[in-house]
Design a protein around this motif. Structure first.
Motif, PDB file in Angstrom:
ATOM      1  N   TYR A   1       1.010  -1.244  -0.010  1.00 20.55           N
ATOM      2  CA  TYR A   1       0.121   0.063   0.039  1.00 20.55           C
ATOM      3  C   TYR A   1       0.676   1.199   0.130  1.00 20.55           C
ATOM      4  O   TYR A   1       1.977   1.242   0.477  1.00 20.55           O
ATOM      5  CB  TYR A   1      -0.954  -0.039   1.185  1.00 20.55           C
ATOM      6  CG  TYR A   1      -0.121  -0.139   2.431  1.00 20.55           C
ATOM      7  CD1 TYR A   1       0.191   1.076   3.222  1.00 20.55           C
ATOM      8  CD2 TYR A   1       0.220  -1.613   3.010  1.00 20.55           C
ATOM      9  CE1 TYR A   1       0.879   1.031   4.594  1.00 20.55           C
ATOM     10  CE2 TYR A   1       0.994  -1.423   4.565  1.00 20.55           C
ATOM     11  CZ  TYR A   1       1.203  -0.460   4.810  1.00 20.55           C
ATOM     12  OH  TYR A   1       1.777  -0.545   5.948  1.00 20.55           O
ATOM     13  N   PRO A   2       0.226   2.396  -0.392  1.00 18.59           N
ATOM     14  CA  PRO A   2       0.991   3.553  -0.261  1.00 18.59           C
ATOM     15  C   PRO A   2       1.418   4.055   1.161  1.00 18.59           C
ATOM     16  O   PRO A   2       0.438   3.906   1.810  1.00 18.59           O
ATOM     17  CB  PRO A   2       0.234   4.819  -1.149  1.00 18.59           C
ATOM     18  CG  PRO A   2      -0.619   3.701  -1.948  1.00 18.59           C
ATOM     19  CD  PRO A   2      -0.945   2.722  -1.245  1.00 18.59           C
ATOM     20  N   THR A   3       2.573   4.222   1.418  1.00 20.98           N
ATOM     21  CA  THR A   3       2.760   4.684   2.635  1.00 20.98           C
ATOM     22  C   THR A   3       2.339   6.043   2.872  1.00 20.98           C
ATOM     23  O   THR A   3       2.454   6.993   2.286  1.00 20.98           O
ATOM     24  CB  THR A   3       4.280   4.765   2.687  1.00 20.98           C
ATOM     25  OG1 THR A   3       5.024   3.582   2.573  1.00 20.98           O
ATOM     26  CG2 THR A   3       4.818   5.367   4.268  1.00 20.98           C
ATOM     27  N   PRO A   4       1.356   6.095   3.937  1.00 25.51           N
ATOM     28  CA  PRO A   4       0.687   7.279   4.160  1.00 25.51           C
ATOM     29  C   PRO A   4       1.321   8.388   5.182  1.00 25.51           C
ATOM     30  O   PRO A   4       2.030   8.043   5.688  1.00 25.51           O
ATOM     31  CB  PRO A   4      -0.680   6.859   4.731  1.00 25.51           C
ATOM     32  CG  PRO A   4      -0.306   5.613   5.648  1.00 25.51           C
ATOM     33  CD  PRO A   4       0.878   4.843   4.817  1.00 25.51           C
ATOM     34  N   GLY A   5       1.000   9.723   4.913  1.00 25.30           N
ATOM     35  CA  GLY A   5       1.277  10.819   5.851  1.00 25.30           C
ATOM     36  C   GLY A   5       2.616  11.111   5.691  1.00 25.30           C
ATOM     37  O   GLY A   5       3.653  10.695   4.963  1.00 25.30           O
ATOM     38  N   LYS A   6       3.303  11.825   6.592  1.00 23.69           N
ATOM     39  CA  LYS A   6       4.580  12.574   6.833  1.00 23.69           C
ATOM     40  C   LYS A   6       5.438  11.709   7.429  1.00 23.69           C
ATOM     41  O   LYS A   6       4.978  10.861   8.474  1.00 23.69           O
ATOM     42  CB  LYS A   6       4.569  13.884   7.381  1.00 23.69           C
ATOM     43  CG  LYS A   6       3.875  14.786   6.470  1.00 23.69           C
ATOM     44  CD  LYS A   6       3.593  16.297   7.058  1.00 23.69           C
ATOM     45  CE  LYS A   6       2.898  17.140   6.423  1.00 23.69           C
ATOM     46  NZ  LYS A   6       2.824  18.519   6.736  1.00 23.69           N
ATOM     47  N   PRO A   7       6.695  11.563   7.424  1.00 20.41           N
ATOM     48  CA  PRO A   7       7.668  10.414   8.146  1.00 20.41           C
ATOM     49  C   PRO A   7       7.680  11.113   9.762  1.00 20.41           C
ATOM     50  O   PRO A   7       7.628  12.314   9.771  1.00 20.41           O
ATOM     51  CB  PRO A   7       8.851  10.566   7.554  1.00 20.41           C
ATOM     52  CG  PRO A   7       8.978  12.035   6.732  1.00 20.41           C
ATOM     53  CD  PRO A   7       7.436  12.265   6.255  1.00 20.41           C
ATOM     54  N   VAL A   8       8.473  10.200  10.362  1.00 14.52           N
ATOM     55  CA  VAL A   8       8.580  10.786  12.106  1.00 14.52           C
ATOM     56  C   VAL A   8       9.853  10.060  12.279  1.00 14.52           C
ATOM     57  O   VAL A   8      10.378   9.167  11.694  1.00 14.52           O
ATOM     58  CB  VAL A   8       7.520   9.988  12.821  1.00 14.52           C
ATOM     59  CG1 VAL A   8       6.003  10.714  12.585  1.00 14.52           C
ATOM     60  CG2 VAL A   8       7.189   8.509  12.556  1.00 14.52           C
ATOM     61  N   THR A   9      10.440  10.557  13.468  1.00 13.07           N
ATOM     62  CA  THR A   9      11.592  10.112  14.113  1.00 13.07           C
ATOM     63  C   THR A   9      11.290   9.264  15.592  1.00 13.07           C
ATOM     64  O   THR A   9      10.499  10.040  15.859  1.00 13.07           O
ATOM     65  CB  THR A   9      12.610  11.047  14.256  1.00 13.07           C
ATOM     66  OG1 THR A   9      12.328  12.063  15.007  1.00 13.07           O
ATOM     67  CG2 THR A   9      13.262  11.270  12.838  1.00 13.07           C
TER      68      THR A   9
END
Length: 398
Positions: free
Chosen positions: A287-295
């Motif tokens: 699936y398309p990875t949703p949203g903004k990345p996090v650390t």
């Protein structure tokens, strides 16, 4: 630091967590560019996939298991099917149940050279003949819900049929198990008939034996058993294949038994297949990875502890990109991968700036190193990190 953690998480988050609930087996998830791919191999048990927040559809490829060989002459079983399609109408947090079909097994109840017990998820069984291969499917209800009550399967890749027993070397050439969607071969020398293939509406009929016992018909999800324990068993599927008819002992030389039929598959609208394949059974969900990345930053306080003493787990989740103005929300699930147990799930609370934190207090019941993972669920803005969870090792001393 323990006092600081208690102030951040509050009393509710610091409730002790017992380590008695086993974690469900999960696929291996990886993130490559904008796509997350989770791969599930055979484990012999039901596995689960949790739909990420912000995801409403996933692409699935499923492969069913092959049927088993027959004894002595090692006549081959049928191959499984491959099916691909898109599952739509999903919601974030929804649990999908993943069943990866198994190849037939060879316990003491089988003839010594024949894997006769049907594979996990619907393969039929025999004794001298080969067992049927299990189907691979994704469903919205657990397997404890009978298919006859609620059939929630969304995609099914059928298993192949098992091979029938060949008693006489002069009666070889038939008895092969049917590939998924195909009938089993008829036994040679006036032997048992091959089991029929499962269809979109019914299980395959059992193969007819002129001298002994017919094979059992396939049913919803399950392949039929081989006649008199010599016919090949049917493969699992949307509907299972029929078992092969038994060998014919009333002729000389003995007529060989029929092969089991392959099961039928379920292809989602717009999907592809079924196609016969010799690949190992498995299921891939992408699936398309949703949203903004996090650390994330996972710590344990303390990281070395005596048996029975508390450990505070603290996972800090922060936006990774510039310009983020809202803190992450959602949950963090802590798992002791060494012991194979879920330690608990905690909700993120605002920490510092745009970061948020979640924590648990846990008690370990065994000594030695414990590898702890923390998986952030993601939310409508930020990506979860299930494909690359953070981990830390806690050492428990006597």
């Amino acid at each position: 630091m323990l006092a600081v953690a208690a102030g951040v998480f509050g009393a509710a988050a610091l409730a002790p967590v017992a380590l008695s609930v086993p974690a469900r087996a999960q696929g291996t998830c990886t993130v490559s560019g904008p796509t997350t791919t989770c791969t599930f191999a055979f484990t012999g048990a039901e596995q689960t996939f949790t739909v990420p927040n912000g995801v409403s559809q996933v692409d699935v490829t499923a492969i069913g298991a092959a049927g088993g060989l027959s004894g002595v002459n090692t006549t081959p079983g049928g191959r499984g099917a491959q099916v691909s399609g898109t599952l739509t109408g999903l919601s974030g947090g929804q649990t999908l149940y993943v069943e990866v079909g198994g190849v037939p097994t060879l316990p003491s109840s089988c003839y010594p050279f024949s894997p006769c017990v049907g594979g996990f998820n619907g393969g039929g069984s025999s004794h001298f003949g080969g067992g049927g291969g299990g189907a691979s499917d994704v469903r919205t209800q657990p397997r404890t819900t009978p298919l006859t009550t609620t059939d929630s399967r969304l995609i099914v890749a059928a298993g192949g049929g098992g091979a029938g027993e060949v008693f006489s070397p002069s009666c070889t050439g038939g008895s092969q198990g049917g590939d998924a969607g195909q009938p089993g071969a008829n036994g040679m020398c006036t032997g048992g008939g091959g089991g029929g293939a499962g269809t979109a509406t019914q299980g395959g009929p059992g193969g007819v034996s002129p001298g002994n016992t017919n094979g059992s018909p396939g049913t919803l999800g399950t392949g039929g058993d081989g006649g008199a324990g010599t016919g090949g068993a049917g493969g699992g599927g949307y509907y299972g294949g029929g078992g092969g008819g038994s060998l014919n002992a009333n002729v000389s030389p003995f007529g060989s038994a029929g092969g089991g039929g392959g099961g039928s598959s379920l292809v989602p609208a717009g999907g592809t297949g079924p196609a016969v394949t010799g690949a190992a059974a498995g299921i891939t969900i992408s699936y398309p990875t949703p949203g903004k990345p996090v650390t994330t930053r996972l710590i344990a306080i303390p990281q070395q502890v005596r048996l029975g003493r508390p450990v505070v787990l603290d996972d800090l989740v922060c936006p990774a990109g510039a310009g983020a103005t809202t803190p992450p929300t959602g949950t963090v699930t802590f798992t002791d991968t060494t012991a194979g147990v879920t330690l608990g799930t905690a909700r993120l609370v605002l920490n510092l700036g745009n970061c948020a934190a979640a924590g648990r207090v846990v008690f370990f019941r065994t000594t030695g190193p414990h590898v702890i993972t923390a998986v952030y669920s993601g939310d409508s803005v930020y990506q979860g990190n299930g494909g690359s969870p953070e981990n830390i090792t806690v050492t428990v001393n006597p």
